[in-house]
Design a protein around this motif. Sequence first.
Motif, mmCIF file in Angstrom:
data_model
loop_
_atom_site.group_PDB
_atom_site.id
_atom_site.type_symbol
_atom_site.label_atom_id
_atom_site.label_comp_id
_atom_site.label_asym_id
_atom_site.label_seq_id
_atom_site.Cartn_x
_atom_site.Cartn_y
_atom_site.Cartn_z
ATOM 1 N N GLU A 5 87.679 -38.333 49.653
ATOM 2 C CA GLU A 5 88.578 -38.844 50.682
ATOM 3 C C GLU A 5 89.999 -38.959 50.158
ATOM 4 N N LEU A 6 90.144 -39.351 48.887
ATOM 5 C CA LEU A 6 91.468 -39.483 48.299
ATOM 6 C C LEU A 6 92.167 -38.123 48.215
ATOM 7 N N VAL A 7 91.424 -37.095 47.788
ATOM 8 C CA VAL A 7 91.997 -35.736 47.703
ATOM 9 C C VAL A 7 92.457 -35.271 49.079
ATOM 10 N N LEU A 8 91.664 -35.578 50.106
ATOM 11 C CA LEU A 8 92.016 -35.147 51.458
ATOM 12 C C LEU A 8 93.201 -35.947 51.995
ATOM 13 N N LYS A 9 93.162 -37.271 51.816
ATOM 14 C CA LYS A 9 94.201 -38.138 52.378
ATOM 15 C C LYS A 9 95.554 -37.883 51.721
ATOM 16 N N HIS A 10 95.553 -37.653 50.409
ATOM 17 C CA HIS A 10 96.819 -37.509 49.670
ATOM 18 C C HIS A 10 97.104 -36.045 49.317
ATOM 19 N N ARG A 11 96.598 -35.139 50.106
ATOM 20 C CA ARG A 11 96.776 -33.696 49.839
ATOM 21 C C ARG A 11 98.257 -33.343 49.701
ATOM 22 N N THR A 12 99.096 -33.844 50.619
ATOM 23 C CA THR A 12 100.521 -33.501 50.596
ATOM 24 C C THR A 12 101.168 -33.996 49.317
ATOM 25 N N GLU A 13 100.874 -35.250 48.920
ATOM 26 C CA GLU A 13 101.470 -35.802 47.706
ATOM 27 C C GLU A 13 101.024 -35.028 46.460
ATOM 28 N N ILE A 14 99.742 -34.642 46.443
ATOM 29 C CA ILE A 14 99.235 -33.884 45.280
ATOM 30 C C ILE A 14 99.935 -32.531 45.179
ATOM 31 N N LEU A 15 100.056 -31.839 46.316
ATOM 32 C CA LEU A 15 100.753 -30.542 46.318
ATOM 33 C C LEU A 15 102.177 -30.694 45.817
ATOM 34 N N HIS A 16 102.867 -31.739 46.282
ATOM 35 C CA HIS A 16 104.249 -31.963 45.876
ATOM 36 C C HIS A 16 104.320 -32.222 44.372
ATOM 37 N N ALA A 17 103.394 -33.060 43.880
ATOM 38 C CA ALA A 17 103.407 -33.384 42.457
ATOM 39 C C ALA A 17 103.165 -32.153 41.592
ATOM 40 N N LEU A 18 102.285 -31.244 42.043
ATOM 41 C CA LEU A 18 101.962 -30.049 41.264
ATOM 42 C C LEU A 18 103.050 -28.988 41.317
ATOM 43 N N CYS A 19 103.805 -28.928 42.425
ATOM 44 C CA CYS A 19 104.654 -27.758 42.653
ATOM 45 C C CYS A 19 106.150 -28.057 42.757
ATOM 46 N N SER A 20 106.527 -29.308 42.905
ATOM 47 C CA SER A 20 107.930 -29.611 43.206
ATOM 48 C C SER A 20 108.877 -29.216 42.086
ATOM 49 N N SER A 21 108.398 -29.188 40.853
ATOM 50 C CA SER A 21 109.276 -28.825 39.738
ATOM 51 C C SER A 21 109.590 -27.329 39.717
ATOM 52 N N GLY A 22 108.831 -26.545 40.465
ATOM 53 C CA GLY A 22 109.025 -25.096 40.458
ATOM 54 C C GLY A 22 108.312 -24.395 39.323
ATOM 55 N N SER A 23 107.747 -25.163 38.405
ATOM 56 C CA SER A 23 107.005 -24.587 37.280
ATOM 57 C C SER A 23 105.503 -24.588 37.588
ATOM 58 N N ALA A 24 104.848 -23.539 37.142
ATOM 59 C CA ALA A 24 103.398 -23.451 37.336
ATOM 60 C C ALA A 24 102.630 -24.210 36.255
ATOM 61 N N GLU A 25 103.367 -24.794 35.270
ATOM 62 C CA GLU A 25 102.696 -25.408 34.129
ATOM 63 C C GLU A 25 101.759 -26.549 34.512
ATOM 64 N N PRO A 26 102.143 -27.487 35.397
ATOM 65 C CA PRO A 26 101.189 -28.560 35.742
ATOM 66 C C PRO A 26 99.890 -28.024 36.360
ATOM 67 N N LEU A 27 100.028 -27.072 37.274
ATOM 68 C CA LEU A 27 98.841 -26.485 37.889
ATOM 69 C C LEU A 27 97.973 -25.794 36.844
ATOM 70 N N GLU A 28 98.594 -25.061 35.942
ATOM 71 C CA GLU A 28 97.827 -24.320 34.942
ATOM 72 C C GLU A 28 97.152 -25.261 33.952
ATOM 73 N N ARG A 29 97.791 -26.378 33.624
ATOM 74 C CA ARG A 29 97.161 -27.340 32.715
ATOM 75 C C ARG A 29 95.959 -28.008 33.376
ATOM 76 N N VAL A 30 96.068 -28.301 34.683
ATOM 77 C CA VAL A 30 94.922 -28.844 35.407
ATOM 78 C C VAL A 30 93.769 -27.835 35.413
ATOM 79 N N LEU A 31 94.116 -26.574 35.657
ATOM 80 C CA LEU A 31 93.085 -25.526 35.642
ATOM 81 C C LEU A 31 92.434 -25.421 34.261
ATOM 82 N N ASP A 32 93.229 -25.530 33.197
ATOM 83 C CA ASP A 32 92.671 -25.492 31.838
ATOM 84 C C ASP A 32 91.608 -26.569 31.655
#
Length: 986
Positions: A5-32
């Motif tokens: 439920e948290l992932v669904l409710k805060h989807r927008t905030e999570i996307l912003h946190a992962l992508c707002s810097s313009g770098s793919a590094e946070p997303l790639e570290r999560v994937l790692d």
Amino acid sequence: MFSKELVLKHRTEILHALCSSGSAEPLERVLDILLAQGELLCEDYQNIQVPGRALYTNARQLLDLVYTKGVNTCMLFLAALKQVLPEAHGATIPFSECCSNLEKKQEPQTTFTQTLLAQRPSLVSQLQDCTDDALDALLASGHFTPAEYDEVQLPIHTPSQKARRLLDHVRSKGEVAAEILLQYIQQKQTSGSPNYIMHANILYIYQKKLSSSLAAQSCFLSTYGGTSNMSLEDIYTEGHLELPHDCIGVHGSLGLEDIIGVAGTVNEEADTILVSGEAGSGKSTLLQRLHLLWAQGAAFQDFLLLFPFSCRRLNSEQRELSVKDLLFQHCCWPDREQDEIFQFILDHPHLILFTFDGLDELKQSFSDEHRLCCPTQCAPVPILLFNLLQGCLMKGVQKIVTSRPEAVGPALKKHLRKEVLLKGFSQAGIGCFVRKHHSDPTVAAKVLESLQTNTALLGLCHSPVLCWIVSQCHKELLGCGDGSPQTITDVYLMILRHFLQHKSPVKNSIGFGWIKEHLDTVLHLGQLAFEGIRTSCYIFSDTEMNACGVTEKDISTGFLTQSTGLSSVHAKMYEFLHVTMQCFFAALYTVLSTNTDHYIIPKLFESHVMKEMNMNSTCFGICLPSVEQQQQVSEREAMAVEITNLQMTATFLSGLLSQRHRSLWLNCCPRATVEKKVKEVVRCLSKSLRKHFRSIPKPVDGEKKSMHAMPDFVWLVKCIYEMQESSIAKDAMSKLDVNHLKLTYCNIGPVECTALTFVLQHLKNPVGLQLDYNSVGDVGVEQLLPCMPICYSLYLRNNNITDEGISKLIAKVIQCDNFQKIALFNNMLTDACTQHFSQLLKTKQNFISLRLGNNNITAEGAKQLAQGLKVNHSLQYLGLWGNKIGDVGAEALANALESSKTLVWLSLVCNGVGNAGACALANIIKNSTSLEELWLTDNCITKTGAECLIQALEHNTHVKSVWLKNNNLSVEEVEEMAQREPRLIL
């Protein structure tokens, strides 16, 4: 709040946190982290990280996937996110509501590639500052190409992205590359300098030398002497590989790489894999193909180094050797740093593969009495080899050994990781080989057409060596008309004539004079072969050849080939094209020579008795006047395979002295001598069979008299067939008084079926013929047809039989009054065969047993069978366990059988039968006056279906048991039903 439920409710905030810097590094570290935790598969990772796609799109793909995978994945995702994001970026996401800290994964990593995945986050961190050096190490070891090097180092990638790309590339390349990378990282951590690069470079150079040497040795077909310089790539045809019949749950053909796979493993602690097959089944060619694929980098790349050995050549090694000597002197000598390379081999046994071809040709039998554990200690080669095979030496190194089955006893089998059986060519393989052998498709088509019209010869061609002979002699084959080869001896005489004519055209090409024109050559080669068989020698020196009078002219005929592994400028060593060819020439010598003792023939046919008495292999020693009589090997050194070579020689001798070939020898030696030898062979065959028959135990009271034949019985039958003397077969069968003939696990293929039919068709009374767990196949079934009139039952479990073979079999047995039972468990039958069985049931009103378990019969096949069952009034036993008939099929069978007055036993175990099928089958119970057992174990019947069966049982006291184990019933339901109806087996 739950993590999903948290992932669904805060989807927008999570996307912003992962992508707002313009770098793919946070997303790639999560994937790692998710990859390391095992929550994402590599396929998931590739679907998220699509090159060129927008960062936000990739992040959304991840969120969708995480949500789909469920609560645990969502929880780990949030924990990873908390670890990766700076505190300011994650402030809007309430991690504290459900998120715990990440814990390090505790599952052990059993392989280097698994380690790369499980330690991915830390490895990325360690590699991002030294990607260049790591790539240099991989490039130097030969596991990266310059193009791959450049791809990782593209300037558009950040250092961490280069590290990830490097890890992904290395994982795709397998264990060897993964270990090299991990060792580089470890070396850098401990010393701070990449000394490993120099070590890897030495290995790379040696590996290239070893693979180049193997590629050169393997590029042309070495078997049969590579007589036509045939490219292995062009001619290689896969043989039929399978696991032993006692491997539970594993059926069907294997591929070459499956040899080292986990399927069929019986001892995980052992390292030795046995590939067993009869002489001429293609064992040496299979290893040659394996060597070539490794050398080309096309397969078996988990092994950094591959060392091939020929046991035939190791026989000639008289020195004591260490493991290091064995590897470097007999395979490939390192130009430098021998000690470092050998130490690497000792330190990394799982990266090394040894192959030993022809264990059956080693003079000394396997023994585990002399233990040797030190790889630098010298010892005789047999002791060295035996300790390698049992794992005392070089534990962890995979070893593949080829041998004929007879040479492998219990002493070695207990040290085997697994056994794989090589059965020669399938029928499709015969066609493939012939087409490859002939560049002209018209000629290939004619050869195959000729084989199809001569099923006896087609059966012989399942042996690759015989298929090669037939292809080599295609002109003789196509021009022989009604005289087409029928026996193994016929085929070898054809190749004899082909080679002799090819080298020196025979003046008397018509008639029987051709052998006389080359009598000296045949005698010289025959004596060499004979002496070799007598002393278990398969490679011959100049001295040995001179002693037998072998000249350059004799060598030029092509039956001998230079032994490449042992010959030098000063001393050439020779061997016969194939061990079967050596046996053939030994038999020729026995027929034509006037110097052999009169005890030779009896000794050949008594070889099986010697095997039972465990006598030594030089059995001819007491028969021949020879200075070597005193040099007999010890009793412990006798090997069963030497007996096999003697038996093969006896088989050829029987064929050579047959009526159809006798005229060949009358031009070369006195008629009285030939006839005396013929009588001696006939006497020995009759004596051996009588002894076999006398060993049949008396039947237990109430049971039929049965003979469980041993493989030696099959050999004697083959000898009779080679002689093509019906009178011998009639005489032998007149003395066989049994009701059931059991020939299970006797390595019976199409060739043996032909011989069995030739002999068994002369039986006085009908028998049950049991051929379970052999390799009969469709061609073998066709060969058995002439003896069906004397069979009242036929058992062919596990024999690779298809619908095609069944159609011919049923067409024959419908005409046989005696035939009443058939069992075909574990074959390759489909619905197509059921129309034939339906016709059998309609036609034969004395047929009582049909067992088709563990095939591929569905509801459609059951419907076909039902049509025959409706009008049959004799069937007592019907077994269809392990098929896929389902409810529809069960209902069709039930409707056909509900009024049966003869059915005693019905098995539909493991057929996907549910309640509808169970209720339909209940009608059989309700109405039958004969049914005693109904088997419905391992289906999907619930309480509803079981109730129908219980109610039916209330109306029938004759039924003894209904088996319902492993169905969809609760423990409480089982207990309650068992109390109500004890005949229900739950």
